[in-house]
Design an enzyme around this catalytic site. Sequence first.
Site, PDB file in Angstrom:
ATOM      1  N   ASP A  47      48.673  41.638  48.167  1.00  0.00           N
ATOM      2  CA  ASP A  47      47.349  41.235  48.372  1.00  0.00           C
ATOM      3  C   ASP A  47      46.853  39.835  47.597  1.00  0.00           C
ATOM      4  O   ASP A  47      46.970  39.568  46.356  1.00  0.00           O
ATOM      5  CB  ASP A  47      46.472  42.259  47.603  1.00  0.00           C
ATOM      6  CG  ASP A  47      44.843  42.141  47.838  1.00  0.00           C
ATOM      7  OD1 ASP A  47      44.423  41.191  48.630  1.00  0.00           O
ATOM      8  OD2 ASP A  47      44.187  42.842  47.248  1.00  0.00           O
ATOM      9  N   HIS A  78      39.751  44.056  44.382  1.00  0.00           N
ATOM     10  CA  HIS A  78      41.070  43.280  44.363  1.00  0.00           C
ATOM     11  C   HIS A  78      41.613  42.514  43.159  1.00  0.00           C
ATOM     12  O   HIS A  78      40.889  42.161  42.352  1.00  0.00           O
ATOM     13  CB  HIS A  78      40.924  42.141  45.662  1.00  0.00           C
ATOM     14  CG  HIS A  78      40.522  42.547  46.763  1.00  0.00           C
ATOM     15  ND1 HIS A  78      41.511  42.852  47.669  1.00  0.00           N
ATOM     16  CD2 HIS A  78      39.353  42.939  47.566  1.00  0.00           C
ATOM     17  CE1 HIS A  78      40.975  43.399  48.799  1.00  0.00           C
ATOM     18  NE2 HIS A  78      39.252  43.321  48.700  1.00  0.00           N
TER      19      HIS A  78
END
Length: 552
Positions: A192, A365
């Site tokens: 990610d 995130h």
Amino acid sequence: MAEKLKIISLGGLNEIGKNLTVYEYGNDIIVVDVGMGFPDDDMYGIDVVIPDVSYLIKNRDKIRGIFLTHGHEDHIGALPYVLRSFNAPIYATRMTLGLVQLKLEEHRLLDSTKLVTCEAGDVIKAGRFSVEFIHVNHSIADAVCFAIKSPVGTIVHTGDFKIDPTPIKGKIMDLTRLGELGKEGVLALLADSTNVERPGFTRSERSVGASFEGLFEGCKERIILTTFASNVDRIQQVINVAAKHGRKVAITGRSMENSLRVATELGYTEIPQGVLVDINHIKSLPKEKICIITTGSQGEAMSALFRIAFSTHKQVEIQAGDRVIISASAIPGNENSVNNIVNELYRKNAEVVSEHNRPLHVSGHACQDELKIVHALVRPKFFIPVHGEQRHLKTHAKVAQEMGTPAQNIIISDVGRVIELTANSAQLGGTVPSGRVFVDGYGVGDVGSVVLRDRRHLAQDGMIVVVTSLSGETGELVSGPDIITRGFVYVKESESLMEELREVALETLSVCQERSISDWASIKSAIKGELSRYLYKKTKRNPMILPVIMEV
């Protein structure tokens, strides 16, 4: 010649959203995530953007399973549309499958789809692949990453993650297992890249609770709070603080209601007895005893908060003094929509509190230092940054180099490009069909670039329709031409221009008759060309011109 492992992203590269990654080895394919994207401002009328899966449709017999990392729309949202074209078993954790079930029920696909519930630690065999589920932290419960074992080596696919040392529910991300995989040897890491530009660590979800405490403490007004519907840990914190301060909680907004129902049924949310009340009953309670949790944190038109702000909600109307808490950050592109709601709330004398005032939101995130920890644990031979725009992918490539991955072992791919891996090599190969498919109402893929171009043209310049009746026998003018405009000028104030356009059309028809042009397509083309030239000369505008000829 030995088979190569192919990794193909059909979405999620050079964009945020629409995540879909294909792993292919020989006659076996597994799919990781089937996400949707949101339309750009110039995609008029488009509801959802999904990946082009024509490559998967062509190879449907090879697909051994769809594996989902978590239940966010950009990872599961395209499933109802994609499953119309091919079917495959879906493997996911309980919360993710709970949200998928709601989608498939709505689209009447539930009975025809095999859903397999998995937990962190489970290993699923899928053809020549085996997929291990590994627990991670994210802004939704039950998120996982995958260790995908293939004949050429192990791939770690992180999905969306962060390292939260004090999660609201469950454990910290399973870094131990990632370290074990690193020792065993990892061929490639797909990680990610969303927050790679941010240094340091992402704050813990628990830190938001302290802000809620401060906003509920001593407040004598009604509290209305909006956040992402899928963030059940955030909703749990709101419920806990509301209960502590003697407030009843009402939920409004379909996605919020659905998400909370699934989370409660599966045990991810615990609601104290008597705290939850029906939204229809809030008028009977004093304002200092009410907390309303609502959808609309991104300013979505017709969301509950939008309807509350603009006085179209059936049960809730903004009152002067209401404390409205926006516990979310605006996704890029949604800033104007959020600002419109905030301004309307201020206009109605509500107090608006957002992350600009205090820490009311944390990302799901990983920031740079968390990404570095994962790189250090996994120690991949090759690195492929995913889930980000070009700047994110390039920045993540630099981080990987800092962590010891040679530049030649880092591959920045694009949607539709094939990455070919062997035990000792990784390189970009050819391409497969890819791109964006637009969903408009019930139509999937029937609105293409030509239709969008016409919609933009209409939105920017308006339309003029020229209606003429011609004799079917002689081709002579019977009536008209009549000029009808939409979105171009207000006719009553531009009667002289309309008359001039009528004269130009008449003259063009006369010229066509003089030259014995009887083909209607040619006549229409001539009318369109002459009017277009005249209008641009006169107004410097290019409306869409539609000549209509009726045979009498």
